[in-house]
Design an enzyme around this catalytic site. Structure first.
Site, short mmCIF file in Angstrom:
data_model
loop_
_atom_site.label_atom_id
_atom_site.label_comp_id
_atom_site.label_asym_id
_atom_site.label_seq_id
_atom_site.Cartn_x
_atom_site.Cartn_y
_atom_site.Cartn_z
N LYS A 176 0.84 -1.21 0.00
CA LYS A 176 0.00 0.00 0.00
C LYS A 176 0.87 1.26 0.00
CE LYS A 176 -4.07 -2.01 0.37
NZ LYS A 176 -4.15 -3.04 -0.66
C1 PLP Z 1 -10.08 -1.58 -1.02
C2 PLP Z 1 -9.48 -2.44 0.05
N1 PLP Z 1 -10.17 -2.62 1.19
C3 PLP Z 1 -9.67 -3.35 2.20
C4 PLP Z 1 -8.43 -3.94 2.12
C5 PLP Z 1 -7.95 -4.79 3.24
O1 PLP Z 1 -6.74 -4.37 3.78
P1 PLP Z 1 -5.75 -5.43 4.49
O2 PLP Z 1 -5.11 -6.24 3.41
O3 PLP Z 1 -4.78 -4.59 5.24
O4 PLP Z 1 -6.58 -6.27 5.40
C6 PLP Z 1 -7.67 -3.76 0.96
C7 PLP Z 1 -6.33 -4.36 0.84
O5 PLP Z 1 -5.96 -5.04 -0.05
C8 PLP Z 1 -8.21 -3.00 -0.11
O6 PLP Z 1 -7.52 -2.81 -1.24
#
Ligand code: PLP
Length: 362
Positions: A184
């Site tokens: 990210k």
């Molecule tokens: C749009 C979106 N929401 C939620 C998430 C979830 O984040 P995490 O991978 O830190 O749980 C992601 C991550 O890939 C995402 O791109």
């Protein structure tokens, strides 16, 4: 060429990150150590939010936000089907129903003109996704939410660092949820996330939910989760924050450069970035008509690509919703065409030229 170059970033920050991790190993406060509050303070200041509450991941941030708002069985949350699964997944896990609204074909963001028609007495929140790093149309969304007394949770997993009308992503709604997944815009070296709010009561609830609903040690006033972010991961984020401003500038500049270099290619359509905001390009995503062939041709040239995302959530086995899938035609259109190109703050212009040349040859 790597799709996302995390190694160059680590090389640039190695001394600081190594020292910060070592410091945690030396003091031994692995859970909620001093780096957690230090990082939260820096993140709150960066976004201008009153509160930043770190948590185990972006996924956990969404779940904890829904729990803090008291959203559960019988409730509906409006979101888009063109997103990573976690968005709808957490709505379902909280016991509520995701109600899908189509996206705008140019930006891939929720189409605000279609939200109000989906509001029912059961609607409790709107969860727009700031996809690819561009903040959704928050003024319009907040206005609808205010009119119908709904909460707004920005899924800002991909947009930390982005600006919308002079305000930072994560501080444009009731709650903002981001992810520190390594790839990210602001990543750690494992899983991590944060929730942002200006509401004192929600912040208190979130801190309790993060630690099993404890108001104080072993006194549980609500249902929570084990949702803390490790101190070591917060130390990594603190190291990354040292050049985060530079990285965001680079991402914006590289996005502009990609757009300039790709502008003449007939087989590539660019994502639209609205004039009142920027896009921090968590993924540099474009539309192509013959994706399978293009992906193959680029791979043969040593150019890695990815597809974010190949199937609308309302067409996924776990989230299938035929009635809404019949309406969300732009989401399906995008799912058939999107392709993400290599992007990170350390991407060089020479590497970008290789990507563009490979695309031009398709
Ligand atoms: C749009 C979106 N929401 C939620 C998430 C979830 O984040 P995490 O991978 O830190 O749980 C992601 C991550 O890939 C995402 O791109």
């Amino acid at each position: 060429m790597q799709f996302i170059d995390l190694k160059s970033q680590y090389r640039a920050l190695k001394e600081s990150i190594d020292a910060r991790i070592q410091k945690v190993l030396d003091h031994g406060q692995y859970i909620l150590g001093p780096e957690v509050a230090e990082m939260e303070g820096q993140l709150a200041a960066y976004t201008g939010s009153k509160h930043a509450i770190s948590c185990a991941s972006g996924t956990e941030a969404l779940l904890m936000s829904l729990m803090a708002l008291g959203i559960g069985p019988g409730d509906e949350v409006i979101t888009t089907p063109f997103t990573f699964a976690a968005t709808a997944e957490m709505i379902v896990l909280a016991g509520a129903k995701p109600v899908y609204v189509d996206i705008d074909r140019d930006t891939c963001l929720i189409d605000v003109t279609k939200i109000e028609a989906k509001i029912t007495p059961r609607t409790k929140a709107i969860m727009p996704v700031s996809l690819y790093g561009q903040v959704a149309d928050m003024d319009a969304i907040n206005a609808i939410a205010e009119k119908h007394k709904l909460a707004v949770i920005e899924d800002a997993a991909q947009s930390f660092g982005a600006t919308y009308k002079g305000r930072k992503s994560c501080n444009v709604s009731t709650l903002g949820c981001t992810s520190f997944f390594p790839s990210k815009p602001l990543g750690c070296y494992g899983d991590g996330g944060a929730i942002f709010t200006n509401d004192d009561l929600l912040a208190k609830a979130l801190k309790e939910i993060r630690t099993h609903g404890q108001e104080r040690r072993y006194y549980h006033t609500r249902i929570g989760v084990g949702g803390r972010m490790d101190t070591i991961q917060c130390a990594v984020v603190l190291g990354k924050l040292e050049r985060f401003g530079w990285e965001i500038e680079r991402r914006l500049a590289l996005g502009d450069l990609y757009a300039k270099k790709l502008a003449g290619l007939k087989n590539v359509k660019l994502l639209t970035v609205r004039g009142d905001r920027d896009c921090v390009w968590a993924q540099y995503t474009v539309f192509v008509e013959n994706r399978e062939a293009v992906v193959k041709a680029l791979a043969e040239q040593g150019v890695p690509t990815a597809v974010h995302y190949p199937l609308s959530l309302n067409r996924q086995p776990a989230y299938r919703d035929d009635a809404s899938a019949a309406e969300t035609v732009n989401s399906h259109w995008a799912a058939d065409r999107v392709m993400s190109l290599p992007m990170s703050a350390d991407l060089t212009e020479a590497q970008m030229d290789r990507v563009v040349a490979a695309l031009a040859a398709c």
